[in-house]
Motif scaffolding. Structure first.
Motif, PDB file in Angstrom:
ATOM      1  N   GLU A  85      -7.332 129.658  90.976  1.00 21.41           N
ATOM      2  CA  GLU A  85      -6.279 130.111  90.069  1.00 21.41           C
ATOM      3  C   GLU A  85      -6.331 129.339  88.750  1.00 21.41           C
ATOM      4  OE1 GLU A  85      -2.458 130.111  91.916  1.00 21.41           O
ATOM      5  OE2 GLU A  85      -2.915 131.834  93.186  1.00 21.41           O
ATOM      6  N   ASP A  86      -6.557 128.036  88.820  1.00 23.23           N
ATOM      7  CA  ASP A  86      -6.663 127.251  87.596  1.00 23.23           C
ATOM      8  C   ASP A  86      -7.863 127.690  86.761  1.00 23.23           C
ATOM      9  OD1 ASP A  86      -4.436 125.824  88.309  1.00 23.23           O
ATOM     10  OD2 ASP A  86      -5.522 124.046  88.988  1.00 23.23           O
ATOM     11  N   LEU A  87      -8.979 127.941  87.427  1.00 22.72           N
ATOM     12  CA  LEU A  87     -10.196 128.352  86.720  1.00 22.72           C
ATOM     13  C   LEU A  87      -9.997 129.701  86.032  1.00 22.72           C
ATOM     14  CD1 LEU A  87     -12.983 130.249  87.105  1.00 22.72           C
ATOM     15  CD2 LEU A  87     -13.160 128.017  86.003  1.00 22.72           C
ATOM     16  N   VAL A  88      -9.451 130.670  86.734  1.00 24.59           N
ATOM     17  CA  VAL A  88      -9.260 132.001  86.164  1.00 24.59           C
ATOM     18  C   VAL A  88      -8.261 131.962  85.012  1.00 24.59           C
ATOM     19  CG1 VAL A  88      -8.410 134.330  86.646  1.00 24.59           C
ATOM     20  CG2 VAL A  88      -9.968 133.205  88.251  1.00 24.59           C
ATOM     21  N   ALA A  89      -7.201 131.185  85.167  1.00 26.29           N
ATOM     22  CA  ALA A  89      -6.236 131.051  84.079  1.00 26.29           C
ATOM     23  C   ALA A  89      -6.899 130.471  82.833  1.00 26.29           C
ATOM     24  CB  ALA A  89      -5.071 130.165  84.518  1.00 26.29           C
ATOM     25  N   ARG A  90      -7.804 129.522  83.038  1.00 27.25           N
ATOM     26  CA  ARG A  90      -8.512 128.942  81.895  1.00 27.25           C
ATOM     27  C   ARG A  90      -9.400 129.978  81.212  1.00 27.25           C
ATOM     28  NH1 ARG A  90     -10.409 124.918  84.344  1.00 27.25           N
ATOM     29  NH2 ARG A  90     -12.632 125.334  84.583  1.00 27.25           N
ATOM     30  N   ARG A  91     -10.106 130.782  81.990  1.00 24.98           N
ATOM     31  CA  ARG A  91     -10.949 131.839  81.408  1.00 24.98           C
ATOM     32  C   ARG A  91     -10.091 132.835  80.626  1.00 24.98           C
ATOM     33  NH1 ARG A  91     -14.197 128.752  81.909  1.00 24.98           N
ATOM     34  NH2 ARG A  91     -15.861 128.588  83.451  1.00 24.98           N
ATOM     35  N   ALA A  92      -8.932 133.182  81.167  1.00 23.05           N
ATOM     36  CA  ALA A  92      -8.050 134.127  80.471  1.00 23.05           C
ATOM     37  C   ALA A  92      -7.623 133.569  79.116  1.00 23.05           C
ATOM     38  CB  ALA A  92      -6.829 134.425  81.337  1.00 23.05           C
ATOM     39  N   ARG A  93      -7.240 132.297  79.104  1.00 28.57           N
ATOM     40  CA  ARG A  93      -6.800 131.680  77.846  1.00 28.57           C
ATOM     41  C   ARG A  93      -7.947 131.558  76.847  1.00 28.57           C
ATOM     42  NH1 ARG A  93      -4.033 128.336  81.553  1.00 28.57           N
ATOM     43  NH2 ARG A  93      -5.645 126.736  81.350  1.00 28.57           N
ATOM     44  N   GLU A  94      -9.122 131.181  77.347  1.00 32.41           N
ATOM     45  CA  GLU A  94     -10.267 130.979  76.454  1.00 32.41           C
ATOM     46  C   GLU A  94     -10.607 132.231  75.656  1.00 32.41           C
ATOM     47  OE1 GLU A  94     -12.703 127.696  79.214  1.00 32.41           O
ATOM     48  OE2 GLU A  94     -13.270 129.826  79.235  1.00 32.41           O
TER      49      GLU A  94
END
Length: 547
Positions: free
Chosen positions: A183-192
């Protein structure tokens, strides 16, 4: 016009291409009835995951081709995104196909093929080379498959090609702490990349792996907007527009976030719940998908068999689980009483088959061969093997799988008898260290007190000789388990572990036991993986080695 999207989080059977295709067709019919525009399935939907060397058989890809043709012919009025292997120019690819009204609108090939831990995708697949972005109801949608989202480049490519929403198909296996990581990884990709992301995950047990589901969606600020269930099939339905417009705050559905920073060493209540549910799902699917009629296991009155019994009952139901007591001259009345009490609390049928006649027969048969030798661990192993014969006979006669009850600490150091207590078809707690066994038992008792208190407090013992305890042969578990974790899961050397404050001679002794018992582990039954380094697919060490 809005776009309603649904993730079909399914529990699929590996290589049952026809059955999996029927699940897709049924889900598509339901989606059309519910006015869903876009229906998303997990990675390798049609074959299940991982199909392993079945991918090398041409017949499997032919079955997939027929299944795709059938889905194209039977599914109308909804756009499907599903995974399957594609035999194309250059080899076999792991693809996400987009299908609608008889047409294949596009096929995205997975670019990053994991080849570590439990993954072997480079053995089977060729990598894709670029993004795929399609227009669906005016929304630019990019595709991604599992490992791709763990790398920066595929998401960046999709965004550069104009994607507003990224759909990620996954078969992401469970281990402690994995949900927070993804979840943390996907949230980071979304923000990037300022993308909404839909993360569709597989659910179910497959041999030693458990897929925990937990599909979710984030908006373009990385806020989680919806979650599917953990460890169960689910349909997660949402409006795509909610993912494209950045939200002012999180909207959590389903399970709340776990406490940040929790670890497998000191799991919080939610972590224990996830570990326990993973064990239950792993047992349930292994037994049912392989066609066994239930389960049988030996009940010693100890903590390992008590936890295994609770898992088995929660997975399969008390009516198809049988416990067998097999007392010897060294079995205490307390052990028999505790074994019967835990079975009664769980509603499990038991039978008692004493091993003394068989043990005496073997001693008599071997007496001439043993002349001049003192009694030692050999006689202890004979008792364990008598029990193994009884339990395997019960399994053969009833069609119920024999569940072994050994834990990770025992498997690591070889504190188990080959063809004795290691005999069986599946090992539910094979990846559970001894101290975690106790924590999971306490967790299960907080739900309902099914394990007698005395089982939780008495010193563990194999009861193969008078007054025996585990610590006669092993360091205390509060010392042993951390050393094992550092050596097995963190790959630390003797010197590195000793530098953490552990006695160097104890560390040397423990690591020697681990190394010399690889031959036993190679012959052990499969078991549920809950750590990031389990014995089996994760850890492939040579038996013969001078390391």
């Amino acid at each position: 016009m809005g776009c309603r999207l649904r993730v079909a989080q399914l529990n699929l059977l590996v290589a049952d291409v026809t059955g999996n295709a029927e699940r897709v067709i049924a889900a598509a019919a339901q989606a059309r009835q519910d006015r869903v525009d876009l229906l998303v399935f997990p990675e390798l939907t049609l074959t299940g995951y991982p199909p392993e060397d079945l991918l090398l058989r041409p017949e499997l890809t032919r079955r997939v081709e027929r299944a795709v043709a059938r889905i194209r012919a039977e599914c109308h009025g909804v756009t499907l995104v599903l995974g399957y292997p594609l035999n194309a120019v250059g080899g076999l690819y792991n693809v996400a196909g987009v299908l609608r009204d008889g047409q294949v609108l596009g096929e995205y090939a997975k670019q990053h093929l994991p080849n570590y831990s439990v993954f072997d995708e480079k053995r089977y697949f060729q990598p894709g080379t670029g993004p795929l972005v399609l227009d669906h109801l005016g929304i630019k949608i990019g595709l991604s498959i599992c490992e791709d989202i763990w790398q920066e480049e595929p998401t960046r490519q999709a965004a550069a090609a104009g994607a507003q929403l990224l759909i990620s198909l996954n078969a992401s296996p469970f281990h402690a702490g994995k949900r927070l990581l993804r979840e943390d990884l996907v949230a980071r990709r979304a923000r990037e990349q300022a993308l909404g992301v839909v993360y569709a995950n597989l659910v179910g047990g497959q041999d030693e792996l458990v897929f925990d589901g937990g599909s979710f969606a984030t908006d373009s600020r990385g806020h989680i907007r919806a979650r599917a269930s953990l460890f169960a099939e689910d349909l997660l339905t949402l409006e795509v527009e909610d993912l494209l417009a950045s939200a002012a705050g999180d909207v959590h559905q389903g399970l709340p976030l776990a406490a940040s920073g929790s670890t497998a060493d000191a799991p919080e209540e939610e972590d224990l719940a996830s570990l326990y549910e993973a064990l239950v799902l792993g047992v349930r699917d292994y037994v049912r998908k392989n066609g066994f009629q239930g389960a049988v296991l030996g009940l010693s009155g100890g903590i390992d068999s008590a936890l295994t019994l609770a898992i088995a009952v929660d997975a399969l139901g008390a009516d198809v689980v049988e416990g067998v007591l097999m007392p010897s001259r060294y079995t205490s009345d307390m052990s028999n009483q505790d074994a019967l009490e835990e079975a009664e609390r769980l509603g499990v049928k038991t039978r008692c088959i004493g091993i003394e006649p068989a043990f005496n027969a073997f001693l008599s048969m071997l007496e001439p061969a043993f002349a001049g030798y003192p009694a030692d661990v050999t006689e202890e192993n004979i008792q364990a093997r008598c029990r193994g014969i009884i339990l395997m006979a019960m399994s053969n006669k009833t069609g119920r799988i024999l569940l072994t009850t050994g834990n990770k600490s025992e498997m690591a150091v070889g504190y188990a008898t080959l063809y004795g207590d290691m005999a069986g078809g599946f090992a539910p707690i094979k990846d559970v260290p001894k101290q975690l066994v106790y924590r999971l038992a306490h967790y299960r008792n907080r739900r309902a007190p099914v394990i007698p208190e005395r089982v939780l407090t008495r010193a563990p013992s194999a009861e193969l000789r008078p007054d025996q305890t585990d610590q006669d042969s092993l360091p205390p578990y509060e010392l042993l388990d951390p050393i094992l974790r550092l050596y097995i899961e963190e790959d630390e050397s003797v010197e590195q572990i000793a530098a953490r404050g552990f006695p160097v001679e104890v560390v040397r002794r423990v690591t020697r036991m681990v190394d010399r018992n690889e031959y036993k582990r190679r012959q052990a039954p499969p078991g549920v993986r809950i750590s990031n380094r389990a014995f089996g697919r994760d850890r492939r060490y040579p038996i013969t080695s001078g390391f």
